[in-house]
Design a protein around this motif. Structure first.
Motif, PDB file in Angstrom:
ATOM      1  N   ILE A   1      39.973  47.907  45.434  1.00  0.00           N
ATOM      2  CA  ILE A   1      38.997  46.826  45.326  1.00  0.00           C
ATOM      3  C   ILE A   1      39.595  45.682  44.516  1.00  0.00           C
ATOM      4  CG2 ILE A   1      37.943  48.032  43.350  1.00  0.00           C
ATOM      5  CD1 ILE A   1      35.377  46.529  43.933  1.00  0.00           C
ATOM      6  N   GLU A   2      39.260  44.461  44.938  1.00  0.00           N
ATOM      7  CA  GLU A   2      39.588  43.283  44.119  1.00  0.00           C
ATOM      8  C   GLU A   2      38.251  42.669  43.780  1.00  0.00           C
ATOM      9  OE1 GLU A   2      42.176  40.705  46.306  1.00  0.00           O
ATOM     10  OE2 GLU A   2      43.874  42.072  46.078  1.00  0.00           O
ATOM     11  N   SER A   3      37.949  42.564  42.517  1.00  0.00           N
ATOM     12  CA  SER A   3      36.629  42.054  42.160  1.00  0.00           C
ATOM     13  C   SER A   3      36.576  41.654  40.689  1.00  0.00           C
ATOM     14  CB  SER A   3      35.585  43.139  42.433  1.00  0.00           C
ATOM     15  OG  SER A   3      34.320  42.704  42.059  1.00  0.00           O
ATOM     16  N   GLU A   4      35.658  40.756  40.426  1.00  0.00           N
ATOM     17  CA  GLU A   4      35.365  40.395  39.034  1.00  0.00           C
ATOM     18  C   GLU A   4      33.869  40.308  38.930  1.00  0.00           C
ATOM     19  OE1 GLU A   4      37.192  36.938  37.032  1.00  0.00           O
ATOM     20  OE2 GLU A   4      38.766  37.195  38.546  1.00  0.00           O
ATOM     21  N   SER A   5      33.357  40.626  37.758  1.00  0.00           N
ATOM     22  CA  SER A   5      31.912  40.577  37.592  1.00  0.00           C
ATOM     23  C   SER A   5      31.382  39.173  37.916  1.00  0.00           C
ATOM     24  CB  SER A   5      31.579  40.950  36.155  1.00  0.00           C
ATOM     25  OG  SER A   5      30.198  40.986  36.013  1.00  0.00           O
ATOM     26  N   GLY A   6      30.389  39.111  38.793  1.00  0.00           N
ATOM     27  CA  GLY A   6      29.760  37.835  39.146  1.00  0.00           C
ATOM     28  C   GLY A   6      30.501  37.055  40.213  1.00  0.00           C
ATOM     29  N   LYS A   7      31.658  37.569  40.669  1.00  0.00           N
ATOM     30  CA  LYS A   7      32.467  36.771  41.608  1.00  0.00           C
ATOM     31  C   LYS A   7      32.711  37.459  42.942  1.00  0.00           C
ATOM     32  CE  LYS A   7      34.707  33.979  38.185  1.00  0.00           C
ATOM     33  NZ  LYS A   7      35.900  33.704  37.430  1.00  0.00           N
ATOM     34  N   GLY A   8      31.822  38.365  43.332  1.00  0.00           N
ATOM     35  CA  GLY A   8      31.980  39.036  44.623  1.00  0.00           C
ATOM     36  C   GLY A   8      33.050  40.117  44.589  1.00  0.00           C
ATOM     37  N   SER A   9      33.133  40.860  45.676  1.00  0.00           N
ATOM     38  CA  SER A   9      34.113  41.961  45.746  1.00  0.00           C
ATOM     39  C   SER A   9      34.808  41.952  47.104  1.00  0.00           C
ATOM     40  CB  SER A   9      33.425  43.321  45.622  1.00  0.00           C
ATOM     41  OG  SER A   9      32.570  43.348  44.520  1.00  0.00           O
ATOM     42  N   SER A  10      36.067  42.374  47.104  1.00  0.00           N
ATOM     43  CA  SER A  10      36.784  42.597  48.364  1.00  0.00           C
ATOM     44  C   SER A  10      37.262  44.031  48.369  1.00  0.00           C
ATOM     45  CB  SER A  10      38.010  41.694  48.466  1.00  0.00           C
ATOM     46  OG  SER A  10      37.618  40.373  48.605  1.00  0.00           O
TER      47      SER A  10
END
Ligand code: ADP
Length: 373
Positions: A348-357
């Motif tokens: 997963i590539e993701s940051e809190s509040g910035k969506g996820s891939s």
């Protein structure tokens, strides 16, 4: 000039003598003409004993016939090569102890004398490590199978008493004929909720252990697969006002039912973990990378902090509270198992509040006739 030549020769001899592998010069008759210091260490023979001896001195008896055959073949076409590719080669020490070796052969000419330089490497440690690794991976495979079996049996057997609890609780509540605002009604509610939740968890566990059990590899058209997943999720897509953008998707060798579940889980999560302020926007794409397809399911949802990125793929691990987002922490564990089944990887590539891939790869499985072991 002569001095220079002698100096070069002496230096070369020093290097050969200091080599941490055995170097042996053999003539066309298979007799040893020279060995370096390490050969003495390795084979426990002195230089004197080996010089003039036949190469067979350091070859186990049972390999001598084969060795002669290979040696003659090498003499017919003397080019530098690795000896016995794909076969296990062994040498024998003076005390009779055999050990695995790797042998490099190089034809050289000294004066007018054509010789063969053999580089012999003792690979005992590497072989031991390989055997240990194979043993560990077999043990691990066995343990995994046992664990799956246990999981399957336990979750199957747990269902039975749980169903009994749920139906007797229901019957008892009706028999007692309690009013809505009775405190006991509330308690019955807690019991039923907890039991229903447990039923879902057990069901998830059972499904997890059955994943891939009777799976059959086939060619799956991912574009059609996603059309039907989209149809199945239509109610929640419309309710959340989600938009799905699906780019060109390939046809791949895969386990269809499992692949379907994978997309279903990822898309449902993208809808579930949406921001309150925005409608979910989900894009699904694929690109070819070497011998694999890499898929990405990207959303504009609440995202996940980096520290939880590994944790979320473990069964029953949840990051966001049940009161806010309903769930049992099984979906992504399913996804990982499905990807493992396909010999791929997921991250997963993701940051809190910035969506996820969610990015996963599925290698080209066309050479597998049935489920890869
Ligand atoms: P569940 O959704 O039932 O809790 P999952 O295994 O599907 O279980 O997901 C595990 C956790 O990962 C979720 O509890 C959630 O915190 C997080 N998660 C999964 N998908 C997303 C997503 N698309 N965006 C943000 N968080 C997610």
């Amino acid at each position: 000039m002569l001095d220079q030549k002698k100096h070069t020769f002496d230096t070369f001899q020093l290097i050969v003598e200091a080599s941490p592998n055995a170097l042996i010069l053999v003539n066309k008759s298979g007799n040893i003409e020279y060995v370096n210091a390490f050969t003495e260490n390795l084979f426990l023979y002195s230089k004197k004993e080996l010089t003039g001896a036949t190469l067979e001195t350091i070859i186990p008896n049972r390999f001598i016939n084969k060795h002669n055959e290979y040696f003659q073949r090498f003499l017919k076409n003397p080019t530098p090569r690795q000896m016995g590719k794909g076969r296990d080669l062994f040498a024998v020490k003076k005390d009779g102890q055999e050990f695995p070796v790797e042998i490099g052969l190089n034809p050289i000419v000294v004066g007018n004398n054509p010789l063969i330089l053999a580089l012999i490497i003792d690979i005992s440690e590497r072989k031991k490590a390989e055997i240990l690794l194979r043993k560990h991976s077999k043990e691990l495979e066995l343990k995994n199978k046992e664990l799956e079996q246990f999981n399957s049996i336990a979750s199957h057997d747990l269902q039975e008493p749980l169903n009994t609890i749920i139906s007797w609780t229901d019957l008892l509540q009706h028999t007692l004929d309690l009013s809505e605002d009775d405190e006991s009604t509330q308690m019955f509610g807690y019991i039923t909720n907890a039991a229903t939740r447990m039923k879902k968890l057990i069901h998830g566990l059972l499904e997890y252990s059955h994943l891939g059990r009777d799976a059959e590899l086939k060619q799956v058209n991912c574009a059609s697969l996603l059309e039907s997943v989209e149809e199945d999720l239509l109610a929640s897509i419309e309710k959340s006002n989600a938009t799905l953008e699906i780019s060109d998707l390939p046809t791949i060798w895969a386990y269809e039912l499992e692949l379907r579940l994978l997309f279903q889980n990822l898309i449902s999560n993208s809808i579930k973990y949406r921001k309150e302020s925005e409608s979910p926007k989900i894009t699904i794409s694929a690109k070819a990378i070497n011998d694999a397809w890499q898929f990405t399911v990207k959303d504009n949802g609440i995202g996940i902090e980096k520290e939880y990125h590994d944790k979320i793929f473990t069964i029953f691990q949840r990051i966001h509270p049940s009161e806010t987002y309903e769930g049992s922490g099984i979906g992504l564990a399913h996804c990982r198992k499905i990807i493992d089944l396909h010999h791929g990887s997921i991250e997963i590539e993701s940051e809190s509040g910035k969506g996820s891939s969610f990015i996963f790869t599925i290698p080209d499985l066309k050479h597998y006739k049935s489920a890869p072991e």
